[in-house]
Design a protein around this motif. Sequence first.
Motif, PDB file in Angstrom:
ATOM      1  N   GLU A  62       0.841  -1.204   0.000  1.00  0.00           N
ATOM      2  CA  GLU A  62       0.000   0.000   0.000  1.00  0.00           C
ATOM      3  C   GLU A  62       0.877   1.256   0.000  1.00  0.00           C
ATOM      4  OE1 GLU A  62      -3.226  -0.317   2.769  1.00  0.00           O
ATOM      5  OE2 GLU A  62      -3.701   1.826   2.596  1.00  0.00           O
TER       6      GLU A  62
ATOM      7  N   ARG B 211       1.114   4.077  -2.872  1.00  0.00           N
ATOM      8  CA  ARG B 211       0.878   5.502  -2.611  1.00  0.00           C
ATOM      9  C   ARG B 211       2.037   6.362  -3.125  1.00  0.00           C
ATOM     10  NH1 ARG B 211      -3.434   6.309   0.722  1.00  0.00           N
ATOM     11  NH2 ARG B 211      -3.956   4.595   2.135  1.00  0.00           N
TER      12      ARG B 211
ATOM     13  N   VAL C 273      -5.325   5.437  -2.156  1.00  0.00           N
ATOM     14  CA  VAL C 273      -5.308   3.971  -2.201  1.00  0.00           C
ATOM     15  C   VAL C 273      -6.316   3.471  -1.174  1.00  0.00           C
ATOM     16  CG1 VAL C 273      -3.941   1.868  -1.854  1.00  0.00           C
ATOM     17  CG2 VAL C 273      -2.901   3.858  -2.965  1.00  0.00           C
TER      18      VAL C 273
ATOM     19  N   ALA D 153      -6.132   1.679  -6.397  1.00  0.00           N
ATOM     20  CA  ALA D 153      -5.431   2.976  -6.495  1.00  0.00           C
ATOM     21  C   ALA D 153      -6.242   3.916  -7.383  1.00  0.00           C
ATOM     22  CB  ALA D 153      -4.047   2.771  -7.081  1.00  0.00           C
TER      23      ALA D 153
END
Lengths: 227, 299
Positions: B79, B83, B91, B127
């Motif tokens: 994650e 990002r 996200v 995303a």
Amino acid sequence: MAATIRFAGVTKRYPGGHDALVDASFTLADGEFAYLTGHSGAGKSTVLKLAAGIERPTHGTVLVNQQNVGRLSARAIPWLRRHLGLVMPDVKLLEGLSVGENVRLPLEIAGVDRAESSRRVRAALDKVGLAGRERARPAALSGGEQQRVAIARAIVNRPAALLADEPTANLDAAAADAVLALFRDFHAVGVTVIIATHDEGVIARHPGRRVVLDHGRVIGAGAGEPQ
Amino acid sequence: MRWLRMHRAAIAKAVSLATATPVLSALVVIALATALALPLLAAAVAEGLLAAIARIDAKPTVSVFLAPAAGTREREAAERALRGLPGVSAVRFIPRDAALAQLAEVEGMGDLVAGLDRNPLPDTLVATLADADPGTASTVTGRARSIPAVAGVQSDVAWVARLDAVARAIRWTGVLLGVLMAAAVVAATFAAARLQALTHREAIVVATLLGATRAWVSRPYLYHGLLQGLAAGLGAAAIVAGALAGLGATLAPAFPAISEGAPGVGWRWIASGILSGGALGLMGAWLATRDLSSRPAAA
């Protein structure tokens, strides 16, 4: 208003090399009544076509009211023709139109309004003795009557000159005399009249100046009989 | 006044030309209307599709599927990495159980989901991209694939791009058809005007010898071509309206997002059809009559 027509050294050679007119010179004054005479193929019709701008001279000058017809642009030719009344085999009566509509055609072309053109059509038909025949079809008329309709159409726009090519062809003597009498009437009010004909009988009964053609050459352009 | 009178007379003659042969005139108008309708229809469909695409509330996203073995630590690392990619604005994590629950809510899928032995869906990171640029989606997709614990990546903007490409292709087809059909309309009105002029040749010769100008002779044929084109344009607009209504009714149940608010035939389309028809009809007639009686020796 009448027209002066002057040919000066005019030659007309058609494609193929045939000389219909050779170095022709003569002048028809304002308000003159003249015959173009000569044998068939002498060049009579060619003279009329050159004067009306239907053909252009190969050499020489054709002047109608001081306008050099041979040099007029394609745009100017229609304005010349509106001042001439043509009675010729090429200017047929249209079978799809009534007698009145045929006579009205030059007025429509000139943009004359409906009321005025109706008045003039009636007057022209009256003048040629066909009053009340407006709705008839040309095919329903005799040869002499058809020729009179053609004359009515030629005079309806008050031309300066009347050019007629064999207007009495295929007419009996009485009908031919009636047609010639009409031309005389228009001449009497000042219209220049030129009639191409080889009908010696008509010329004898209705004398006028003669321009005599022979194989494209002018062999006589005398003053003719007193008018 | 004289000018107006002559044009009024020419229009009357043009109408009489059309009414003299009513069946032929009607067939010509139908043929021209059909030819005009094809490009107009393609343009209308393409415009409707592009407008519908613009209306779709689809924030450009990339779905990143995690490997089944990925734990919390790997998921958090992925994650963070996601990002950090340029072009990614947010996200969101969708656990596999939540994804299955969402799937079960889809009409007709409940029974299917209930019959599963196990949850086949992966944990997913969605995303959201900063823009809908296909280049951004492509970059994010490519770089997300290289993040550890990522099993697969899917760009959710691809179908929109494909639809957009299809719409543009339809539009270009419309332009091509437009050029071809415009030529066909001009050719058809040229042939019709020429035929009319030949039929009335004797009258044209006589009128020319009586002093008619080229404009006077050709004016009725020009008005006839114009009227024929205008009628064909109106017919084309009617054909397009009917076709769009039919298409809308057929597509609406299957593609509500696209069909909703799709364009009907507005004044713009009607005006386009009529004006283009009129202009093309006039052009065909002008080409057919431009050499009528141009020579003084018309007889």
